[in-house]
Design an enzyme around this catalytic site. Structure first.
Site, PDB file in Angstrom:
ATOM      1  N   SER A  65      17.991  -4.160 -68.440  1.00  0.00           N
ATOM      2  CA  SER A  65      16.550  -3.968 -68.652  1.00  0.00           C
ATOM      3  C   SER A  65      16.186  -2.668 -69.366  1.00  0.00           C
ATOM      4  O   SER A  65      15.052  -2.509 -69.805  1.00  0.00           O
ATOM      5  CB  SER A  65      15.809  -4.041 -67.315  1.00  0.00           C
ATOM      6  OG  SER A  65      15.703  -5.371 -66.874  1.00  0.00           O
ATOM      7  N   LYS A  68      14.691  -3.137 -72.708  1.00  0.00           N
ATOM      8  CA  LYS A  68      13.285  -3.517 -72.873  1.00  0.00           C
ATOM      9  C   LYS A  68      12.482  -2.409 -73.552  1.00  0.00           C
ATOM     10  O   LYS A  68      11.550  -2.685 -74.311  1.00  0.00           O
ATOM     11  CB  LYS A  68      12.672  -3.846 -71.507  1.00  0.00           C
ATOM     12  CG  LYS A  68      13.273  -5.062 -70.827  1.00  0.00           C
ATOM     13  CD  LYS A  68      12.769  -5.204 -69.395  1.00  0.00           C
ATOM     14  CE  LYS A  68      13.382  -6.416 -68.702  1.00  0.00           C
ATOM     15  NZ  LYS A  68      12.991  -6.533 -67.287  1.00  0.00           N
ATOM     16  N   TYR A 193      17.853 -12.422 -76.345  1.00  0.00           N
ATOM     17  CA  TYR A 193      17.556 -11.583 -75.175  1.00  0.00           C
ATOM     18  C   TYR A 193      18.826 -11.204 -74.418  1.00  0.00           C
ATOM     19  O   TYR A 193      18.999 -10.048 -73.999  1.00  0.00           O
ATOM     20  CB  TYR A 193      16.585 -12.323 -74.253  1.00  0.00           C
ATOM     21  CG  TYR A 193      16.168 -11.528 -73.038  1.00  0.00           C
ATOM     22  CD1 TYR A 193      15.310 -10.437 -73.164  1.00  0.00           C
ATOM     23  CD2 TYR A 193      16.620 -11.865 -71.766  1.00  0.00           C
ATOM     24  CE1 TYR A 193      14.923  -9.706 -72.055  1.00  0.00           C
ATOM     25  CE2 TYR A 193      16.227 -11.141 -70.650  1.00  0.00           C
ATOM     26  CZ  TYR A 193      15.385 -10.059 -70.797  1.00  0.00           C
ATOM     27  OH  TYR A 193      14.990  -9.338 -69.700  1.00  0.00           O
ATOM     28  N   TYR A 245      10.962  -0.989 -61.964  1.00  0.00           N
ATOM     29  CA  TYR A 245      10.587  -2.232 -61.298  1.00  0.00           C
ATOM     30  C   TYR A 245       9.415  -1.984 -60.349  1.00  0.00           C
ATOM     31  O   TYR A 245       8.532  -1.185 -60.645  1.00  0.00           O
ATOM     32  CB  TYR A 245      11.793  -2.850 -60.573  1.00  0.00           C
ATOM     33  CG  TYR A 245      12.972  -3.120 -61.485  1.00  0.00           C
ATOM     34  CD1 TYR A 245      12.810  -3.787 -62.699  1.00  0.00           C
ATOM     35  CD2 TYR A 245      14.258  -2.695 -61.148  1.00  0.00           C
ATOM     36  CE1 TYR A 245      13.891  -4.033 -63.537  1.00  0.00           C
ATOM     37  CE2 TYR A 245      15.344  -2.946 -61.982  1.00  0.00           C
ATOM     38  CZ  TYR A 245      15.148  -3.620 -63.173  1.00  0.00           C
ATOM     39  OH  TYR A 245      16.211  -3.857 -63.992  1.00  0.00           O
ATOM     40  N   VAL A 263      19.871  -3.556 -64.146  1.00  0.00           N
ATOM     41  CA  VAL A 263      20.647  -4.026 -62.999  1.00  0.00           C
ATOM     42  C   VAL A 263      22.157  -3.822 -63.177  1.00  0.00           C
ATOM     43  O   VAL A 263      22.925  -4.134 -62.266  1.00  0.00           O
ATOM     44  CB  VAL A 263      20.343  -5.506 -62.664  1.00  0.00           C
ATOM     45  CG1 VAL A 263      18.910  -5.660 -62.190  1.00  0.00           C
ATOM     46  CG2 VAL A 263      20.647  -6.415 -63.847  1.00  0.00           C
TER      47      VAL A 263
END
Length: 309
Positions: A65, A68, A193, A245, A263
Site C-alpha cells: 500500500s 498508493k 495494481y 489505515y 502489509v
C-alpha cells in the site's frame, strides 16, 4: 551522497525488535508469509543527501500500500486534480482498508480517499497509457526516478500470488464499475495494481524516495523537481489523515509525521523540510501496520522530536 550505520539507531532497533513477536505476517497473500518476522531495518535520508541506517537495511520488501502514494502523485501530475477527485474523495475512513461498506452507503459510490484499496484501484485505473504495458512502463520509470535506482522492479512471484488471490479487490472494482466510478477492464486494472504493489526496494531506497516528498517534490541530490509542489503537499496530507489505515489518528498522536504503511511491513515516513524515513518489519498488528516498525518510529520521535505538530 554518503551513507553510514548509526549506533544510535542500532540501539533503537534493539529496543523495538521484540515487539515483532506480538505480530503476524499477512497470511492472505501467500507469498508474504515467507518473510522473516524478526527483520527490522530503518534508514533516514536527509535533504543534504546524507543517509544513516540500522538493522537489516539491505533486506528488500514489496511496497504494497505504500505504492498508493506514488500512484497518486503520478496520476495527479498527469491528468490533474479535478479528474482524480471526481472519482475519489478526500476524507478519512474508520473502516478497514479493504472494506466495501462505505461504497454502498455513500452517494455517489466513490471511495472516500485514495489510501484505501477502493480508492487506490480507482487511481491505478487512471494511470495514463494506451495499453497496460505502456501504463506500467511509465509508472515504473517514475518510481525508479524517485529512488535514483534504475534497477527497481517488481517481484513476479509476489505479483502472481496477489493477482490470483485478489477476490475482494476484484469485487471492489466490479462494484465501482457498475456505478461508473471505474472504466476499463477489471482484469487489466488488477494486473497493473498487483504489479504496483509488488515493487520491491530496501529501506534505504524508500527513505530516499521519502526525501523527495520531504523536499516538496524536489530530488535533494540532483535538485530536479520530480513532483509538483502542490501534488507533494496533497500526498503528504493524505499520509497524515489516512496513511496508517484506520489507526491514522493514533499514529498522528504518537509519532506525528506523514506516513504510509503496507502489509509487507514497510512504512514510508516523511518529515517536511528535514528527511525521508524508510522502515521495514513484516510482523503486523490487527490493522495491518508493522508492530516493531511503528514502535521504532515512536522511539525515534521521542529521541529526535520528529512530530510536525
Amino acid at each position: 551522497m554518503t551513507c553510514q550505520v548509526s549506533r544510535e539507531l542500532e540501539q533503537l532497533v534493539l529496543q523495538a525488535r521484540p515487539y515483532s513477536a506480538h505480530g503476524n505476517l499477512a497470511s492472505y497473500i501467500p507469498a508474504l508469509e515467507k518473510a522473516n518476522p524478526n527483520h527490522l531495518s530503518v534508514a533516514i535520508f536527509d535533504l543534504d543527501g546524507n543517509c544513516i541506517y540500522a538493522g537489516d537495511y539491505k533486506q528488500k520488501f514489496s511496497l504494497q500500500s505504500i505504492s498508493k502514494v506514488l500512484s497518486l502523485a503520478y496520476v495527479l501530475a498527469r491528468i490533474g486534480e479535478e479528474e482524480v477527485f471526481q472519482r475519489v474523495g478526500m476524507e478519512p475512513t474508520g473502516d478497514p482498508f479493504n472494506s466495501i461498506a462505505k461504497l454502498e452507503t455513500v452517494k455517489p459510490s466513490k471511495p472516500l480517499n485514495p489510501m484505501i484499496n477502493a480508492g487506490a484501484l480507482v487511481v491505478t485505473s487512471l494511470i495514463p497509457g494506451t495499453n497496460p504495458r505502456e501504463q506500467w512502463d511509465g509508472f515504473l520509470a517514475f518510481v525508479r526516478t524517485l529512488t535514483g535506482n534504475q534497477k527497481i522492479d517488481y517481484s513476479q512471484e509476489l505479483q502472481e500470488s496477489e493477482f490470483t488471490t485478489s477476490y475482494l479487490n476484484r469485487a471492489l472494482c466490479f462494484f465501482m464499475k457498475q456505478h461508473g466510478i471505474i472504466v476499463g477492464e477489471v482484469e487489466e486494472i488488477m494486473e497493473l495494481y498487483t504489479k504496483q504493489c509488488s515493487i520491491e526496494m530496501n529501506c534505504l531506497e524508500l527513505a530516499q524516495l521519502g526525501a523527495v516528498f520531504a523536499n516538496n517534490g524536489r530530488n535533494p541530490v540532483t535538485g530536479e523537481q520530480l513532483i509538483p509542489v502542490q501534488i507533494a503537499r496533497i500526498c503528504k496530507t493524505f499520509m497524515v489523515t489516512c496513511g496508517m489505515y484506520n489507526a491514522s489518528g493514533e499514529f498522528a498522536m504518537k509519532v506525528g509525521i506523514p506516513a504510509k504503511s503496507g502489509v509487507s511491513g514497510g512504512i514510508l515516513g516523511v518529515i517536511p523540510n528535514r528527511c525521508g524515513i524508510g522502515v521495514f518489519s513484516p510482523a503486523l498488528d490487527e490493522k495491518g501496520n508493522s508492530l516493531a516498525g511503528w514502535k521504532l518510529l515512536e522511539l525515534m520521535n521521542e529521541k529526535y522530536n520528529f512530530s510536525i505538530f
